[in-house]
Each structure stands twice: as structure tokens, then as C-alpha cells.
Design a protein around this motif. Structure first.
Motif, mmCIF file in Angstrom:
data_model
loop_
_atom_site.group_PDB
_atom_site.id
_atom_site.type_symbol
_atom_site.label_atom_id
_atom_site.label_comp_id
_atom_site.label_asym_id
_atom_site.label_seq_id
_atom_site.Cartn_x
_atom_site.Cartn_y
_atom_site.Cartn_z
ATOM 1 N N LYS A 1 -54.019 1.374 -0.900
ATOM 2 C CA LYS A 1 -54.610 0.205 -0.248
ATOM 3 C C LYS A 1 -54.667 -0.943 -1.253
ATOM 4 C CE LYS A 1 -58.039 -0.968 3.031
ATOM 5 N NZ LYS A 1 -59.372 -0.839 3.489
ATOM 6 N N VAL A 2 -54.269 -2.116 -0.804
ATOM 7 C CA VAL A 2 -54.287 -3.308 -1.666
ATOM 8 C C VAL A 2 -55.671 -3.931 -1.567
ATOM 9 C CG1 VAL A 2 -53.265 -5.568 -2.118
ATOM 10 C CG2 VAL A 2 -51.819 -3.679 -1.331
ATOM 11 N N GLY B 1 -42.199 -9.038 10.390
ATOM 12 C CA GLY B 1 -43.088 -7.900 10.163
ATOM 13 C C GLY B 1 -42.605 -6.643 10.856
ATOM 14 N N ARG B 2 -41.942 -6.819 11.986
ATOM 15 C CA ARG B 2 -41.422 -5.660 12.729
ATOM 16 C C ARG B 2 -40.228 -5.026 12.034
ATOM 17 N NH1 ARG B 2 -42.260 -9.114 17.877
ATOM 18 N NH2 ARG B 2 -44.345 -8.424 18.496
ATOM 19 N N THR B 3 -39.635 -5.714 11.064
ATOM 20 C CA THR B 3 -38.476 -5.159 10.353
ATOM 21 C C THR B 3 -38.876 -4.250 9.200
ATOM 22 O OG1 THR B 3 -38.236 -6.987 8.768
ATOM 23 C CG2 THR B 3 -37.121 -7.235 10.903
ATOM 24 N N LEU B 4 -40.170 -4.220 8.863
ATOM 25 C CA LEU B 4 -40.614 -3.383 7.749
ATOM 26 C C LEU B 4 -40.405 -1.904 8.066
ATOM 27 C CD1 LEU B 4 -43.989 -5.070 6.728
ATOM 28 C CD2 LEU B 4 -41.849 -5.081 5.442
ATOM 29 N N GLU B 5 -40.034 -1.168 7.030
ATOM 30 C CA GLU B 5 -39.936 0.290 7.162
ATOM 31 C C GLU B 5 -41.327 0.822 7.507
ATOM 32 O OE1 GLU B 5 -39.259 4.072 4.169
ATOM 33 O OE2 GLU B 5 -38.303 2.180 3.669
ATOM 34 N N PRO B 6 -41.422 1.722 8.473
ATOM 35 C CA PRO B 6 -42.746 2.245 8.850
ATOM 36 C C PRO B 6 -43.405 2.986 7.682
ATOM 37 C CG PRO B 6 -41.066 2.898 10.451
ATOM 38 C CD PRO B 6 -40.344 2.275 9.288
ATOM 39 N N LEU B 7 -44.686 2.760 7.527
ATOM 40 C CA LEU B 7 -45.465 3.451 6.501
ATOM 41 C C LEU B 7 -45.983 4.754 7.098
ATOM 42 C CD1 LEU B 7 -46.777 3.089 3.608
ATOM 43 C CD2 LEU B 7 -48.821 2.400 4.850
ATOM 44 N N VAL C 1 -46.693 1.084 -1.029
ATOM 45 C CA VAL C 1 -46.116 2.161 -1.831
ATOM 46 C C VAL C 1 -44.880 1.571 -2.496
ATOM 47 C CG1 VAL C 1 -45.028 4.436 -1.806
ATOM 48 C CG2 VAL C 1 -46.941 3.938 -0.250
ATOM 49 N N THR C 2 -44.871 1.604 -3.833
ATOM 50 C CA THR C 2 -43.728 1.116 -4.593
ATOM 51 C C THR C 2 -42.914 2.327 -5.039
ATOM 52 O OG1 THR C 2 -45.015 -0.768 -5.389
ATOM 53 C CG2 THR C 2 -42.997 -0.243 -6.592
ATOM 54 N N ARG C 3 -41.633 2.273 -4.776
ATOM 55 C CA ARG C 3 -40.731 3.362 -5.179
ATOM 56 C C ARG C 3 -39.724 2.807 -6.179
ATOM 57 N NH1 ARG C 3 -39.483 4.990 0.999
ATOM 58 N NH2 ARG C 3 -41.420 6.072 1.442
ATOM 59 N N TRP C 4 -39.344 3.639 -7.139
ATOM 60 C CA TRP C 4 -38.360 3.239 -8.152
ATOM 61 C C TRP C 4 -37.182 4.195 -8.092
ATOM 62 C CZ3 TRP C 4 -39.356 -1.296 -10.389
ATOM 63 C CH2 TRP C 4 -40.687 -1.742 -10.391
ATOM 64 N N VAL D 1 -42.605 0.188 0.618
ATOM 65 C CA VAL D 1 -43.009 0.516 1.971
ATOM 66 C C VAL D 1 -44.440 0.003 2.070
ATOM 67 C CG1 VAL D 1 -43.312 2.324 3.684
ATOM 68 C CG2 VAL D 1 -41.575 2.585 1.926
ATOM 69 N N CYS D 2 -44.673 -0.855 3.068
ATOM 70 C CA CYS D 2 -46.002 -1.446 3.187
ATOM 71 C C CYS D 2 -46.328 -1.670 4.653
ATOM 72 C CB CYS D 2 -46.081 -2.752 2.405
ATOM 73 S SG CYS D 2 -44.806 -3.949 2.819
ATOM 74 N N ASP D 3 -47.600 -1.892 4.913
ATOM 75 C CA ASP D 3 -48.033 -2.127 6.277
ATOM 76 C C ASP D 3 -49.365 -2.860 6.259
ATOM 77 O OD1 ASP D 3 -47.988 -2.132 9.022
ATOM 78 O OD2 ASP D 3 -48.448 -0.003 9.252
ATOM 79 N N SER D 4 -49.662 -3.460 7.387
ATOM 80 C CA SER D 4 -50.940 -4.127 7.586
ATOM 81 C C SER D 4 -51.338 -3.966 9.040
ATOM 82 C CB SER D 4 -50.832 -5.620 7.243
ATOM 83 O OG SER D 4 -52.045 -6.278 7.571
ATOM 84 N N ASP D 5 -52.630 -4.108 9.290
ATOM 85 C CA ASP D 5 -53.114 -4.048 10.664
ATOM 86 C C ASP D 5 -53.033 -5.416 11.353
ATOM 87 O OD1 ASP D 5 -55.106 -5.275 9.198
ATOM 88 O OD2 ASP D 5 -56.740 -4.076 10.007
ATOM 89 N N ALA D 6 -52.543 -6.446 10.649
ATOM 90 C CA ALA D 6 -52.421 -7.791 11.208
ATOM 91 C C ALA D 6 -50.948 -8.187 11.280
ATOM 92 C CB ALA D 6 -53.197 -8.784 10.351
#
Length: 144
Positions: A46-47, A30-36, A57-60, A68-73
Motif C-alpha cells: 500500500k502506498v 486506468g483500464r489498461t493497467l495489469e490487474p493487481l 508492486v515493483t518487479r525487476w 503492477v498497481c491499482d487504486s479504488d479511484a
């Protein structure tokens, strides 16, 4: 930050025997995700269907998806990192052919997730698939 290759994730899960170690690895992923960016934390991104706060956020670019995604958990961020590894770099039609939940079955994660997290996971997959269908529809409308 770069996306971890899904084959590396599967291999790493195979070497970890203890579920506490696997959960720690999920948090690490989870720490490897690109920051949102903060400005992307809007209702449209929001999902829905996730108990935790989850944004996507889906980019093409060149018909290939990046996310690019994130969660509070922390655990959920790790689950998102796995999904990003499964879907990133694929075209919309390829995304619709991918069974991401099969990867979670292979990792034996589904039996270790609460029903709420499993539902949230499906909601995230559904959202990515919906974005892919929208991309395909836009391409067909433009005569691509």
C-alpha cells in the motif's frame, strides 16, 4: 495488458481540448493497467500518503522495472497508468533520473488535480524512487 507509450499519451492529451474528454481518457488509461492480484493488496504494497487506496508492486527483470498497481479511484488509476508508462522498462538508476512530475506539468494535469491527489501522486513517485534506491543498494551489496 500492455503499457501505453508515454509519447502516445502526451500526443492524445494534446488533441483533447476539453477537460471532460481528458478525464475520460484518464479513466480509459486506468483500464489498461495489469490487474493487481487480490493477494497483493497487503499493507506492504500500500502506498502511504494517498487519500485513495493505492497499491504498488515493483518487479525487476534483467535490471529493468515493471509495475503492477491499482487504486479504488478511477481517475487515480489513470494517473498511475501514466506513471507506469513513464517508469516501466527503465533501470533503477534511470528511474532516479526521471522527473515524472514534469510529464504531469506538460500535460497540465497538476493544475487540474486536488491538493490531495497531487500529494498522492508525489507519494507514488516517492515509492517508485524508493524501490529503485533499494534495488541499487541490493546490487551494490551483491557486488554488481
Amino acid at each position: 495488458m500492455s503499457t501505453t507509450d508515454i509519447s502516445d499519451i502526451i500526443e492524445n492529451f494534446d488533441v483533447l481540448d476539453d477537460w471532460e474528454d481528458r478525464y475520460r481518457y484518464l479513466i480509459e488509461l486506468g483500464r489498461t493497467l495489469e490487474p493487481l492480484p487480490e493477494e497483493a493488496r497487503i499493507p506492504a504494497n500500500k502506498v502511504q500518503g494517498c487519500v485513495s487506496q493505492v497499491w504498488l508492486v515493483t518487479r525487476w527483470q534483467d535490471r529493468r522495472a515493471s509495475f503492477v498497481c491499482d487504486s479504488d479511484a478511477h481517475i487515480v488509476r489513470g494517473l498511475l497508468a501514466i506513471l507506469v508508462s513513464v517508469y516501466a522498462g527503465h533501470t533503477a538508476s534511470e528511474i532516479l533520473d526521471i522527473d515524472a512530475l514534469a510529464v504531469f506539468r506538460q500535460l497540465q494535469l497538476q493544475e487540474h488535480l486536488t491538493p490531495q491527489r497531487s500529494n498522492g501522486l508525489r507519494s507514488f513517485v516517492d515509492r517508485i524512487r524508493s524501490d529503485a534506491r533499494q534495488m541499487l543498494a541490493r546490487g551494490e551489496a551483491q557486488g554488481a
